[in-house]
Design an enzyme around this catalytic site. Structure first.
Site, PDB file in Angstrom:
ATOM      1  N   GLY A 312      31.782  47.665  30.707  1.00 48.69           N
ATOM      2  CA  GLY A 312      31.395  48.910  31.369  1.00 48.69           C
ATOM      3  C   GLY A 312      30.952  48.680  32.800  1.00 48.69           C
ATOM      4  O   GLY A 312      31.482  47.819  33.513  1.00 48.69           O
ATOM      5  N   SER A 313      29.956  49.424  33.224  1.00 49.41           N
ATOM      6  CA  SER A 313      29.546  49.409  34.634  1.00 49.41           C
ATOM      7  C   SER A 313      28.933  48.093  35.100  1.00 49.41           C
ATOM      8  O   SER A 313      28.775  47.885  36.306  1.00 49.41           O
ATOM      9  CB  SER A 313      28.547  50.547  34.884  1.00 49.41           C
ATOM     10  N   THR A 314      28.579  47.201  34.166  1.00 51.16           N
ATOM     11  CA  THR A 314      28.015  45.920  34.600  1.00 51.16           C
ATOM     12  C   THR A 314      29.044  45.077  35.346  1.00 51.16           C
ATOM     13  O   THR A 314      28.681  44.124  36.044  1.00 51.16           O
ATOM     14  CB  THR A 314      27.484  45.116  33.397  1.00 51.16           C
ATOM     15  N   ILE A 315      30.322  45.416  35.240  1.00 48.96           N
ATOM     16  CA  ILE A 315      31.350  44.643  35.938  1.00 48.96           C
ATOM     17  C   ILE A 315      31.613  45.181  37.345  1.00 48.96           C
ATOM     18  O   ILE A 315      32.302  44.520  38.141  1.00 48.96           O
ATOM     19  CB  ILE A 315      32.665  44.632  35.121  1.00 48.96           C
ATOM     20  N   LYS A 316      31.077  46.327  37.675  1.00 49.20           N
ATOM     21  CA  LYS A 316      31.328  46.924  38.994  1.00 49.20           C
ATOM     22  C   LYS A 316      30.906  46.024  40.158  1.00 49.20           C
ATOM     23  O   LYS A 316      31.623  45.934  41.164  1.00 49.20           O
ATOM     24  CB  LYS A 316      30.653  48.291  39.094  1.00 49.20           C
TER      25      LYS A 316
END
Length: 591
Positions: A312-316
Site C-alpha cells: 500500500g502507501s508505505t511504498i510511495k
C-alpha cells in the site's frame, strides 16, 4: 537252500547251543573298508570339535566374550545438554533442564498391584486406561512418558515397581514464554529444533551425546557400571541480536493494539539502523512454548516474516525516491492531482480527497495516489523493477531465519500500464513486514542498505548504495512531515522526539477480489529523525470497528512502541515539543 532246510538248520544250531547272534541265518558279510571309513569320519569330527574348542577357549577368546557380553552388557547413551540461547545482554531465553523418560517392561509391571499402577498413572498425569494400553504384554519395552519432571520421577521410583526404567534426558525451558516464542522457537521431545532460531541453528545448538557401558539385569536395572565409553559434549551457546526489554515493549504494544481495535492479528519489528540487527520481533496471537498442548496454526504463524501483503502507501516513498535520484523531480516539483481521480487505460485511480495542486512533499504528506502515479509515469518500468530488486522485494531473503518469504514482484516486461500505476502506490506486488522495514533503511541511513541479522553483530556491516545521501535526506524530510498534524500519521507523534514515517492501508484479497471489509493497516517509521537509531514497522491485520486505516491503528501503536523503546535505550530527546497535536479528523491515506 529251501525254506524248510533253513528252519531245520536254525533248530539244529539252537539245539547245539549256538548263540542267536551267531546264527548262520543272521550272518551278513560287510566289507572292512566301510567300517573303517565310519570310524575315520567320527574321529575327524571329534578332532575338529576339539580343535575348535581349543581355538575358542585358548587361542581366540574374543568371539565368546563378545557373545557373552551381548547377553548382559549394554551401552547407555548419555544425552548432551543443548546450548543456551541468550539475548544481546546475556539474558537467558532458552535453556535445558534435566528430566527423565519413564519406560517399562510391560510383563513385569503388570504383575504389580492395581493400587501401585493407579498411583503410577496419577504421577504420569495420564488416565489409567491409557497406561494399560501402553503396557501391552506383547511388547518388550515401551516408553510411558518422555520429559517427566524430576520431582515426579523421584515419587515414581519410591513406588519400587519392578520393570520401571528411567533414562536421563533434557527438556527445553523458555523463561520469556509467549513474548519471545516466535523469535526463539522451540524443540520437540527429541530436543530437535522445530521453529525459529532453535531450528535454524540446530547444528550449533545440539550437543554430541556420550555413552557408557553398564550391566543390566532382566528387569532393565543397572547392576554394574563398567565406566565411560564416550564423554558427552554440550552444544554451543547462541547470542541473539534481540533486546529483551525492547521485545517486551514491542509485544505489549502489539497485543494491546490487537485487543483495542478488535483485530485478527498484529506484528511489529524493530531494527538497529547502524548494524542491521533485529532488536525486536513480536507477533500476536502467540503461544506459550513451555506448554504447546493447545497450539493452533494461527498462534504458530510468524506474521512478521512469513506472511506477505500488498504494501500500500508505505511504498510511495520508494517511488518518490527513485524520481528524486534520477533528477526527474525535486521536492518542490508541483503536480495537479485534481479533481481527485484520474484514468489509466480506462481504469479509475482515486484519492480520498481532491488535494488540488501539491508539491512532491505534499503528495507524500497527504498520501496522494494520483500524485505518485504521475511521478511513476515519468520513470521507465525497468528502472522501477531494478529499484525493487535492490531493496530485496521478490528476492529470496537471507535473514538467517527459517520460513522467511520472498514476496512477489513480477518481471517488468509483463507490467501493463494500469498494473505499473497500481504498483506505484503499493498494489500488485507483495512483501513481508520485515522486508518493508529493511527497505526503509535507505532513508534512515545515507542511502545504503545493509544485511539484517538475528545474531549479535560486533562490527558494522558494509552497505550497498541504493540512493544518494542527498536523496535519503530529502525523503526523511518528507517522512517527518507525514508524522505531523497535517499528515496521515499524526497519531505516530512521540513527545520529545522527532519521528518520521509512512502509513499504509491495503484491502485484503478474498476469493480473488479486493475486499471492502477486510484490510491491513501498517506504519513504517524512523526515530529519532535527528540521528536515526531505530526503524520500526507495525502491522495490524483486519481491525474491526470504526478505526481501520494504518493511520488510525498502526500509527498509534508505533508511537507507543517508539516512545517506550527510545526511553528504554536511553536515546536523548531531540525535540522540545512535548504537547502532541492530533486533529479531530486526521488525514486518511488513499487506498
Amino acid at each position: 537252500m529251501s525254506r524248510g532246510e533253513r528252519r531245520t538248520g536254525a533248530r539244529v544250531a539252537a539245539s547245539k547251543g549256538v548263540a542267536f547272534s551267531k546264527s548262520p541265518v543272521l550272518a551278513v558279510r560287510v566289507p572292512n573298508w566301510r567300517s573303517r571309513l565310519v570310524l575315520f569320519v567320527l574321529f575327524a569330527a571329534f578332532l575338529g570339535l576339539g580343535v575348535r574348542a581349543l581355538w575358542l577357549q585358548g587361542m581366540s577368546t574374543q568371539f565368546l566374550q563378545k557373545q557373552g557380553k551381548s547377553r548382559y552388557e549394554r551401552v547407555v547413551e548419555l544425552p548432551a545438554a543443548r546450548g543456551k540461547i541468550m539475548d544481546r545482554n546475556g539474558q537467558v531465553l532458552a535453556s535445558s533442564l534435566p528430566v527423565k523418560a519413564v519406560a517399562a517392561f510391560p510383563k513385569e509391571v503388570l504383575k504389580e498391584p492395581a493400587e501401585k499402577l493407579a498411583e503410577l498413572a496419577r504421577l504420569l498425569d495420564m488416565p489409567m486406561a491409557e497406561l494399560r494400553t501402553k503396557l501391552d504384554p506383547k511388547r518388550t519395552y515401551v516408553y510411558l512418558k518422555r520429559q517427566v519432571e524430576m520431582d515426579a520421577v523421584e515419587k515414581i521410583e519410591k513406588l519400587k515397581i519392578d520393570g520401571i526404567d528411567t533414562r536421563k534426558e533434557y527438556k527445553r525451558f523458555y523463561p520469556q514464554g509467549e513474548v519471545m516464542t516466535h523469535l526463539v522457537g522451540f524443540t520437540n521431545v527429541e530436543d530437535v529444533g522445530q521453529e525459529g532460531m532453535e531450528l535454524f541453528h540446530q547444528k550449533n545448538l545440539m550437543g554430541v551425546p556420550g555413552s557408557r557401558r553398564v550391566i543390566r539385569d532382566r528387569l532393565g536395572h543397572i547392576a554394574e557400571d563398567l565406566g565411560m565409553f564416550r564423554e558427552p559434549h554440550e552444544g554451543k551457546d547462541l547470542t541473539l541480536s534481540v533486546d529483551s526489554k525492547l521485545q517486551y515493549i514491542a509485544f505489549t504494544s502489539v497485543k494491546n493494539a490487537v485487543e483495542k481495535f478488535n483485530a485478527q492479528a498484529g506484528g511489529a519489528v524493530v531494527l538497529d539502523v547502524q548494524t542491521g540487527e533485529v532488536l525486536a520481533m513480536a507477533n500476536y496471537p502467540t503461544y506459550n512454548p513451555n506448554d504447546r498442548s493447545k497450539l493452533t496454526g494461527a498462534q504458530l504463524r510468524n506474521r512478521v516474516i512469513t506472511d506477505t501483503f500488498e504494501p500500500g502507501s508505505t511504498i510511495k516513498p520508494i517511488t518518490v525516491a527513485l524520481g528524486l535520484e534520477t533528477r526527474r523531480i525535486t521536492p518542490d516539483t508541483v503536480f495537479d492531482v485534481s479533481p481527485g481521480y484520474m484514468m489509466v487505460t480506462g481504469k479509475r485511480i482515486r484519492d480520498t480527497h481532491n488535494y488540488g495542486v501539491r508539491t512532491v512533499g505534499g503528495i507524500i504528506q497527504k498520501s496522494s495516489n494520483i500524485g505518485v502515479v504521475k511521478i511513476a509515469q515519468m520513470i521507465p518500468q525497468q528502472e522501477m523493477w531494478e529499484m525493487y530488486t535492490k531493496l530485496g522485494y521478490g528476492q529470496a531473503p537471507r535473514f538467517g531465519f527459517p520460513g522467511a518469504t520472498a514476496g512477489r514482484v513480477r518481471p517488468w516486461k509483463s507490467w501493463r500500464p494500469i498494473e505499473y500505476a497500481n504498483m506505484a502506490f503499493g498494489h500488485g506486488l507483495s512483501v513481508s513486514l520485515l522486508q518493508m522495514a529493511r527497505s526503509y533503511m535507505i532513508f534512515a541511513r545515507q542511502g545504503d542498505i545493509i544485511p539484517l541479522s538475528f545474531l549479535k553483530v560486533d562490527e558494522e556491516p558494509i552497505g550497498q548504495q541504493v540512493i544518494s545521501p542527498r536523496t535519503a535526506a530529502q525523503v526523511r524530510t518528507m517522512l517527518e512531515s507525514v508524522v505531523g498534524p497535517e499528515g496521515t500519521a499524526s497519531k505516530a507523534q512521540v513527545a520529545g522526539y522527532r519521528v518520521g514515517g509512512k502509513t499504509g492501508t491495503a484491502e485484503k484479497i478474498v476469493n480473488g477480489r479486493y475486499s471492502r471489509t477486510d484490510n491491513i493497516g501498517y506504519f513504517v517509521g524512523i526515530a529519532p529523525m535527528s540521528k536515526p537509531r531505530f526503524v520500526i514497522a507495525v502491522m495490524i491485520d483486519n481491525p474491526r470497528g470504526a478505526l481501520r486505516t494504518g493511520g488510525s491503528v498502526a500509527a498509534p501503536t508505533a508511537a507507543d512502541l517508539a516512545a517506550n523503546a527510545l526511553r528504554a535505550a536511553n536515546v536523548p530527546p531531540d525535540s522540545s515539543i512535548t504537547d502532541i497535536i492530533i486533529p479531530e479528523e486526521p488525514v486518511e491515506e488513499s487506498l
